[in-house]
Design a protein around this motif. Structure first.
Motif, PDB file in Angstrom:
ATOM      1  N   SER A 108      33.580  35.119  42.794  1.00 46.22           N
ATOM      2  CA  SER A 108      33.843  33.902  42.086  1.00 46.22           C
ATOM      3  C   SER A 108      34.711  32.831  43.172  1.00 46.22           C
ATOM      4  CB  SER A 108      34.678  33.867  40.906  1.00 46.22           C
ATOM      5  OG  SER A 108      33.955  34.888  39.885  1.00 46.22           O
TER       6      SER A 108
ATOM      7  N   LEU B 124      43.485  29.466  36.717  1.00 43.28           N
ATOM      8  CA  LEU B 124      44.033  30.908  37.273  1.00 43.28           C
ATOM      9  C   LEU B 124      44.641  31.827  36.500  1.00 43.28           C
ATOM     10  CD1 LEU B 124      45.013  29.723  40.843  1.00 43.28           C
ATOM     11  CD2 LEU B 124      42.948  31.278  40.373  1.00 43.28           C
TER      12      LEU B 124
ATOM     13  N   LYS C  64      41.298  33.277  34.367  1.00 45.04           N
ATOM     14  CA  LYS C  64      40.044  33.559  35.212  1.00 45.04           C
ATOM     15  C   LYS C  64      40.418  34.476  36.841  1.00 45.04           C
ATOM     16  CE  LYS C  64      36.536  30.701  33.335  1.00 45.04           C
ATOM     17  NZ  LYS C  64      35.339  29.559  33.683  1.00 45.04           N
ATOM     18  N   HIS C  65      39.548  35.420  36.957  1.00 41.92           N
ATOM     19  CA  HIS C  65      39.844  36.036  38.273  1.00 41.92           C
ATOM     20  C   HIS C  65      39.037  35.017  39.289  1.00 41.92           C
ATOM     21  CE1 HIS C  65      39.961  38.709  41.696  1.00 41.92           C
ATOM     22  NE2 HIS C  65      38.793  38.770  41.683  1.00 41.92           N
TER      23      HIS C  65
ATOM     24  N   ASP D  92      38.044  34.989  43.573  1.00 40.18           N
ATOM     25  CA  ASP D  92      38.057  35.830  44.661  1.00 40.18           C
ATOM     26  C   ASP D  92      38.566  34.831  45.966  1.00 40.18           C
ATOM     27  OD1 ASP D  92      37.015  38.566  43.943  1.00 40.18           O
ATOM     28  OD2 ASP D  92      35.554  37.096  43.303  1.00 40.18           O
TER      29      ASP D  92
ATOM     30  N   ILE E 293      50.610  35.063  44.442  1.00 41.90           N
ATOM     31  CA  ILE E 293      49.280  34.898  44.354  1.00 41.90           C
ATOM     32  C   ILE E 293      48.507  34.884  45.706  1.00 41.90           C
ATOM     33  CG2 ILE E 293      47.271  33.628  43.384  1.00 41.90           C
ATOM     34  CD1 ILE E 293      49.150  32.866  41.240  1.00 41.90           C
TER      35      ILE E 293
ATOM     36  N   THR F  89      45.345  35.037  46.919  1.00 40.59           N
ATOM     37  CA  THR F  89      43.958  34.769  46.737  1.00 40.59           C
ATOM     38  C   THR F  89      43.628  34.168  48.291  1.00 40.59           C
ATOM     39  OG1 THR F  89      43.853  34.722  44.585  1.00 40.59           O
ATOM     40  CG2 THR F  89      41.968  33.557  45.826  1.00 40.59           C
TER      41      THR F  89
ATOM     42  N   SER G  96      44.003  43.823  51.610  1.00 43.06           N
ATOM     43  CA  SER G  96      44.376  44.601  50.391  1.00 43.06           C
ATOM     44  C   SER G  96      44.203  46.133  50.659  1.00 43.06           C
ATOM     45  CB  SER G  96      43.404  44.264  49.254  1.00 43.06           C
ATOM     46  OG  SER G  96      42.168  44.807  49.717  1.00 43.06           O
TER      47      SER G  96
END
Length: 223
Positions: A3, A41, A44-45, A47, A72, A74, A124
């Motif tokens: 996403s 945010l 919803k998740h 990517d 965060i 992302t 990660s």
């Protein structure tokens, strides 16, 4: 499927970007400004985030800074019409991962998205595996054939950066800005010194090599 949030106040640009993402197998999530992006945010998740810089209510710099202060991480691809070195520095200092200048080449955007998503997975896990060689970010070590080698911090960060994007050319300035400090007075040729030291230390590892790209910089190549 990944996403990807598109934060852009111009309706046509936002819709076009979302169409390109759909065509390439991604799920686009639209936000017209930074405030709406933060609200989404919370629910919803996401990517990856593609964000414009010049937006009402909250611009891209402020949005990126807000995300990073909230831990965060992302990946962020900042897209803007502003091309000055100062604007790019401000973007990277705010926490963006990559930067594109309008008008955006769609194919290049997709390639950058792929690289950022791959990089996000590496971050990660804090580990890169290339053939039989493992780079561990937490311990700043390289393991090959059961032998563990600890590298000086700058040398480790240099090879880790190059291997995070195998085949991608980095200029000396890009490497200096990320691994040293953007305001550092250290000469860019210090990169050459560190590359030479790495080549000597890692000469017995056959899974990758650091390649000099004449007139440009360096890249890591998997063998």
């Amino acid at each position: 499927m990944f996403s990807i949030m598109v934060v852009e106040d111009d309706n046509n640009t936002r819709m076009l970007t979302c169409d390109v993402l759909r065509e390439n197998g991604y799920i686009p999530i639209e936000a017209k400004d930074g405030m709406q992006a933060l609200d989404i945010l919370d629910e919803k998740h996401v990517d990856l985030i593609i964000m414009d810089v010049m937006m009402p209510k909250m611009d891209g710099f402020e949005l990126c800074e807000t995300l990073r202060k909230a831990d965060i991480n992302t990946p962020v691809l900042m897209v803007t019409a502003r091309e000055t070195a100062m604007d790019k520095k401000r973007g990277f200092r705010a926490g963006t991962d990559d930067y594109m200048v309008k008008p955006v080449d769609e194919e290049e955007m997709i390639l950058r998205i792929q690289a950022l998503l791959r990089r996000s997975k590496i971050v990660s896990e804090h580990r890169i595996t290339v053939g039989g060689t493992v780079l561990d970010y937490d311990s700043m070590t390289i393991t090959c054939g059961g032998e563990v080698s600890e590298l000086p911090p700058k040398e480790f960060l240099l090879i880790y950066k190059l291997l995070s994007y195998p085949g991608k050319i980095f200029t000396r300035r890009q490497l200096m800005d990320e691994i040293w400090d953007m305001s550092s007075d250290t000469d860019e040729r210090t990169i050459d010194v560190h590359v030479n030291r790495l080549r000597e230390r890692l000469r017995d590892i056959k899974d990758f090599e650091i390649v000099t790209v004449r007139g440009l910089g360096y890249k890591a190549v998997k063998l």
